[in-house]
Write an enzyme that holds these catalytic residues in place. Structure first.
Site, mmCIF file in Angstrom:
data_model
loop_
_atom_site.group_PDB
_atom_site.id
_atom_site.type_symbol
_atom_site.label_atom_id
_atom_site.label_comp_id
_atom_site.label_asym_id
_atom_site.label_seq_id
_atom_site.Cartn_x
_atom_site.Cartn_y
_atom_site.Cartn_z
ATOM 1 N N ASN A 141 11.728 0.617 1.255
ATOM 2 C CA ASN A 141 10.657 1.588 1.576
ATOM 3 C C ASN A 141 9.633 0.938 2.900
ATOM 4 O OD1 ASN A 141 8.006 3.340 0.524
ATOM 5 N ND2 ASN A 141 7.132 1.145 1.024
ATOM 6 N N ARG B 226 0.645 -1.387 -0.066
ATOM 7 C CA ARG B 226 -0.035 -0.082 0.135
ATOM 8 C C ARG B 226 0.656 1.318 -0.031
ATOM 9 N NH1 ARG B 226 -0.990 -1.022 5.948
ATOM 10 N NH2 ARG B 226 0.647 0.521 7.048
ATOM 11 N N ASP C 54 9.292 -10.216 6.788
ATOM 12 C CA ASP C 54 9.935 -9.068 7.555
ATOM 13 C C ASP C 54 11.329 -8.687 7.474
ATOM 14 O OD1 ASP C 54 10.591 -7.620 9.771
ATOM 15 O OD2 ASP C 54 10.089 -9.103 11.221
ATOM 16 N N ALA D 57 15.965 6.852 12.833
ATOM 17 C CA ALA D 57 16.105 5.825 11.968
ATOM 18 C C ALA D 57 16.171 6.536 10.609
ATOM 19 C CB ALA D 57 14.972 4.884 11.900
ATOM 20 N N LYS D 58 15.436 7.521 10.242
ATOM 21 C CA LYS D 58 15.616 7.975 8.854
ATOM 22 C C LYS D 58 17.020 8.820 8.815
ATOM 23 C CE LYS D 58 11.790 6.598 7.120
ATOM 24 N NZ LYS D 58 11.892 5.720 6.265
ATOM 25 N N TYR E 133 11.901 7.571 15.039
ATOM 26 C CA TYR E 133 11.629 7.504 13.548
ATOM 27 C C TYR E 133 12.512 8.431 12.979
ATOM 28 C CZ TYR E 133 8.979 8.129 9.202
ATOM 29 O OH TYR E 133 8.654 8.393 7.796
ATOM 30 N N ILE F 135 3.387 13.166 2.725
ATOM 31 C CA ILE F 135 2.766 12.515 1.676
ATOM 32 C C ILE F 135 1.341 11.775 1.829
ATOM 33 C CG2 ILE F 135 2.966 10.931 -0.286
ATOM 34 C CD1 ILE F 135 4.945 12.904 -0.408
#
Ligand code: NAP
Length: 251
Positions: free
Chosen positions: A94, A19, A67, A162-163, A159, A192
């Protein structure tokens, strides 16, 4: 000069592609001519629907459930993609999750799971693919970072870490693989329109649009088109970059 982006003959693997942005990337790569393996963690029916859309575009598709934070599953996935679709030439990392909270309230398990999915997952999939691309002296890897990885965000330290880590991983891998003709780049989307951001309160969405110089939320196709460019031969001299697709939010 050839302007049309043509990926005919390429084999791509997109993680977290059932998705959202991953789905759009898988379809964008297929529209440009690539055969595409569609990975996801749990939703096999969603992946099968993406594969049906890929086949409707005249390309081959393959569902590969795994995973991305599990080394054995990742290695088996990459082997299966090569056995069924051929040599892997494009990998898009992604897959992602969010477990938001302020640091003072954050459960260490939520820190670990976000790092494991984004950063360890990107490392494991890149490692498995790089070993093959290195030998063949061709290929490209594209990693999904975020505007949040460049700027930080209150309530998303796990997050953002991690990014930001993905940006460092991308630059390092670009240096390790460049001499063998393998390119490694990242994309840093702003906000987005996907299930991840549709969960935000309307007020937050409005604040984001106000803070974005182009005054809108991006679409999944905005990101997919950038991935197709980075995967294409036209990007042959581009490696180690983090390309913002964020309407200017990261300025
Ligand atoms: P999304 O709609 O939540 O989709 C994420 C996908 O990743 C889901 O299909 C999910 O599968 C899969 N996934 C989660 N954990 C996984 C694992 N361990 N192994 C394999 N697949 C896994 O997210 P999105 O908004 O499209 O975001 C896609 C990427 O862009 C993420 O890396 C995200 O951080 C990044 N990004 C998004 C935005 C945005 O505004 N949306 C902005 C910047 C960056 P299941 O459903 O099966 O769990």
């Amino acid at each position: 000069m050839t302007v049309e982006l043509d990926l005919t003959g390429s084999v791509a693997l997109v993680t977290g592609a059932g998705r959202g942005i991953g789905r759009a990337i898988a379809l964008g790569l297929a529209a440009a001519g690539a055969d595409v393996a569609v990975n996801d963690f749990a939703d096999e029916a969603a992946c099968a629907a993406v594969v049906a859309d890929i086949e409707a575009l005249g390309r081959k598709g393959l569902v590969v459930m795994a995973d991305v934070s599990d080394e054995e599953q990742v290695n088996a996935m990459v082997e299966r993609v090569e056995a069924e679709l051929g040599p892997l030439s494009v990998v898009v990392n992604n897959a992602g999750i969010t477990r938001d909270n302020v640091v003072m309230m954050m459960d260490p398990a939520d820190f670990d799971s976000v790092i494991a999915t984004h950063l360890r997952g990107t490392f494991l999939v890149s490692k498995a693919a790089a070993r093959k691309m290195f030998r063949r002296r061709s290929g490209c890897i594209i990693n999904l970072s975020s505007v949040v990885g460049r700027r930080g965000n209150a309530g998303q330290a796990n997050y953002a870490a991690a990014k930001a880590g993905i940006i460092g991983l991308t630059k390092s891998l670009a240096k390790e693989l460049g001499a063998r003709g393998v390119r490694v780049n990242a994309i840093a989307p702003g906000y987005i329109d996907t299930p991840m951001t549709q969960a935000l309160p309307e007020e937050t969405r409005k604040l984001i649009v106000d803070a974005t110089p182009l005054k809108s939320i991006g679409t999944t196709d905005d990101v997919a088109l950038a991935v197709v460019f980075l995967a294409s031969p036209q990007a042959r001299f581009v490696t180690g970059v983090t390309l913002p697709i964020d309407g200017g939010l990261g300025i």
